[in-house]
Design a protein around this motif. Structure first.
Motif, PDB file in Angstrom:
ATOM      1  N   SER A  64       0.824  -1.208   0.000  1.00  0.00           N
ATOM      2  CA  SER A  64       0.000   0.000   0.000  1.00  0.00           C
ATOM      3  C   SER A  64       0.861   1.261   0.000  1.00  0.00           C
ATOM      4  O   SER A  64       0.609   2.193  -0.759  1.00  0.00           O
ATOM      5  CB  SER A  64      -0.943  -0.004   1.207  1.00  0.00           C
ATOM      6  N   ASN A  65       1.881   1.297   0.856  1.00  0.00           N
ATOM      7  CA  ASN A  65       2.789   2.453   0.892  1.00  0.00           C
ATOM      8  C   ASN A  65       3.838   2.311  -0.209  1.00  0.00           C
ATOM      9  O   ASN A  65       4.998   2.003   0.021  1.00  0.00           O
ATOM     10  CB  ASN A  65       3.415   2.606   2.276  1.00  0.00           C
ATOM     11  N   SER A 114       0.464   1.423  -6.799  1.00  0.00           N
ATOM     12  CA  SER A 114       0.286   1.879  -5.418  1.00  0.00           C
ATOM     13  C   SER A 114       1.175   3.072  -5.120  1.00  0.00           C
ATOM     14  O   SER A 114       2.145   3.344  -5.824  1.00  0.00           O
ATOM     15  CB  SER A 114       0.572   0.750  -4.419  1.00  0.00           C
ATOM     16  N   LEU A 117      -1.737   6.893  -1.161  1.00  0.00           N
ATOM     17  CA  LEU A 117      -1.805   6.238   0.138  1.00  0.00           C
ATOM     18  C   LEU A 117      -3.235   5.989   0.600  1.00  0.00           C
ATOM     19  O   LEU A 117      -4.145   6.749   0.307  1.00  0.00           O
ATOM     20  CB  LEU A 117      -1.048   7.075   1.171  1.00  0.00           C
ATOM     21  N   SER A 143      -0.847  -7.701   3.136  1.00  0.00           N
ATOM     22  CA  SER A 143      -0.674  -6.311   2.717  1.00  0.00           C
ATOM     23  C   SER A 143       0.226  -5.600   3.709  1.00  0.00           C
ATOM     24  O   SER A 143       0.328  -5.988   4.876  1.00  0.00           O
ATOM     25  CB  SER A 143      -2.022  -5.585   2.604  1.00  0.00           C
ATOM     26  N   HIS A 145       1.404  -1.593   5.126  1.00  0.00           N
ATOM     27  CA  HIS A 145       0.976  -0.207   5.220  1.00  0.00           C
ATOM     28  C   HIS A 145       1.941   0.573   6.104  1.00  0.00           C
ATOM     29  O   HIS A 145       2.491   0.030   7.067  1.00  0.00           O
ATOM     30  CB  HIS A 145      -0.427  -0.130   5.832  1.00  0.00           C
ATOM     31  N   GLU A 149       0.587   6.444   6.934  1.00  0.00           N
ATOM     32  CA  GLU A 149      -0.469   6.236   5.938  1.00  0.00           C
ATOM     33  C   GLU A 149      -1.836   6.081   6.584  1.00  0.00           C
ATOM     34  O   GLU A 149      -2.868   6.356   5.952  1.00  0.00           O
ATOM     35  CB  GLU A 149      -0.132   4.991   5.109  1.00  0.00           C
ATOM     36  N   ASN A 155      -8.453   3.811   5.070  1.00  0.00           N
ATOM     37  CA  ASN A 155      -7.986   2.643   5.817  1.00  0.00           C
ATOM     38  C   ASN A 155      -9.022   2.181   6.827  1.00  0.00           C
ATOM     39  O   ASN A 155      -9.266   0.979   7.004  1.00  0.00           O
ATOM     40  CB  ASN A 155      -6.689   2.976   6.568  1.00  0.00           C
ATOM     41  N   SER A 172      -2.839  -8.035   7.358  1.00  0.00           N
ATOM     42  CA  SER A 172      -2.292  -6.714   7.069  1.00  0.00           C
ATOM     43  C   SER A 172      -1.229  -6.383   8.109  1.00  0.00           C
ATOM     44  O   SER A 172      -1.409  -6.642   9.299  1.00  0.00           O
ATOM     45  CB  SER A 172      -3.392  -5.649   7.104  1.00  0.00           C
ATOM     46  N   VAL A 174       1.297  -3.282   9.619  1.00  0.00           N
ATOM     47  CA  VAL A 174       1.579  -1.852   9.683  1.00  0.00           C
ATOM     48  C   VAL A 174       3.029  -1.664  10.094  1.00  0.00           C
ATOM     49  O   VAL A 174       3.467  -2.198  11.123  1.00  0.00           O
ATOM     50  CB  VAL A 174       0.659  -1.136  10.696  1.00  0.00           C
TER      51      VAL A 174
END
Length: 279
Positions: A64-65, A114, A117, A143, A145, A149, A155, A172, A174
């Motif tokens: 994503s980022n 991607s 953000l 994923s 992130h 973001e 989100n 996901s 982070v």
């Protein structure tokens, strides 16, 4: 076969060489997430470098980022998706390795554009639901992130949706490094207790205290996989250090998006052993 630590060291060398070569790019977050990419692509994820865009019967990954493309490109090349020599074309005219990943150049391993953000979790949820509809019971969607973001509201809409629809084949992660382009996240937009936020949104929450220990990353990803299929999406809050592995870059948002000069590159390369051969 190279160890995971050796692969990570080589990826760090690739990152600093790539951004130096074109005097632009995002080394800080890339270096901080090196162990995550190494663990995911070289140990945990079931994937095929011959690359089928649909990803049927494979685990899928969505970045994503997208600004941390250097670590993504290096990982894909080192995992066999394309020739390592192509890393030298990073951000150059007509290159498939654009500053943010894009699909129209058909670079193997890239399934979405991607870098705008906040969108990656929504895409990952869609892919995870598609796998459920297709009857896949033994694959997982991953994923990644940035913590900065999470300032993007999409989100949290996605987080609500995933919990409500029991998207339990989604993991996901982070990158919880506490830094974003304008400074520490605590000053720019304080994220507060991320663990409690995701728990309140209905997710199963895991905290990884050292996301720059590749064995710890592998263990946490495997733990997360053991929780799939239990009715909740899973999030790993992974504490890392921006710029990890290059002493003068570590822990500072200043290296979010600038490239090292010649002298800095030499110093950076001296701190990471060449283990697999530079491009």
């Amino acid at each position: 076969m190279a160890s995971l630590q050796e692969v990570a060291s080589q990826i760090r060398r690739d990152i600093v060489r790539m951004v130096h070569g074109v005097a632009s790019g995002h080394p800080g977050g890339s270096l901080g997430c090196t162990e995550y990419f190494t663990a995911l692509f070289f140990k945990v994820m079931k994937h095929d470098p011959s690359f089928n865009m649909n990803g049927t019967n494979e685990d899928l990954f969505f970045l994503s980022n997208g600004h941390i493309s250097p670590v993504y490109y290096s990982t894909l090349a080192r995992a066999g998706y394309f020739d390592i020599k192509e890393l030298a074309t990073f951000r150059k005219l007509n290159s498939r390795l654009q500053g943010h990943p894009a699909t129209h150049e058909h670079l193997p391993g890239i399934r979405i554009a991607s870098g705008s953000l906040g969108q990656g979790m929504s895409v990952a949820i869609g892919a995870a639901l598609s796998k459920k509809l297709n009857g896949e019971t033994d694959t997982t969607v991953f994923s990644l992130h940035g913590d900065g973001e999470l300032d993007e509201g999409q989100n949290w809409e996605a987080a609500m949706f995933a919990a409500h629809h029991k998207v339990d084949n989604l993991i996901s992660t982070v990158d919880w490094n506490g830094q974003q382009i304008d400074g520490p996240t605590a000053k720019v937009m304080n994220l507060g207790a991320l663990d409690k936020k995701f728990e309140a949104f209905g997710w199963h929450v895991l905290v990884l205290e050292n996301g720059n220990d590749v064995d710890a990353v592998v263990a946490k990803l495997e733990e997360a996989k053991s929780l799939t299929g239990k009715g909740k999406p899973i999030v790993i809050l992974m504490k890392t250090e921006m710029g990890k592995g290059i002493d003068f870059m570590e822990g500072s948002h200043e290296w979010h998006g600038i490239a090292p000069n010649d002298e800095q590159l030499a110093k950076a390369l001296s701190q990471q052993a060449e283990t697999l051969g530079d491009y």
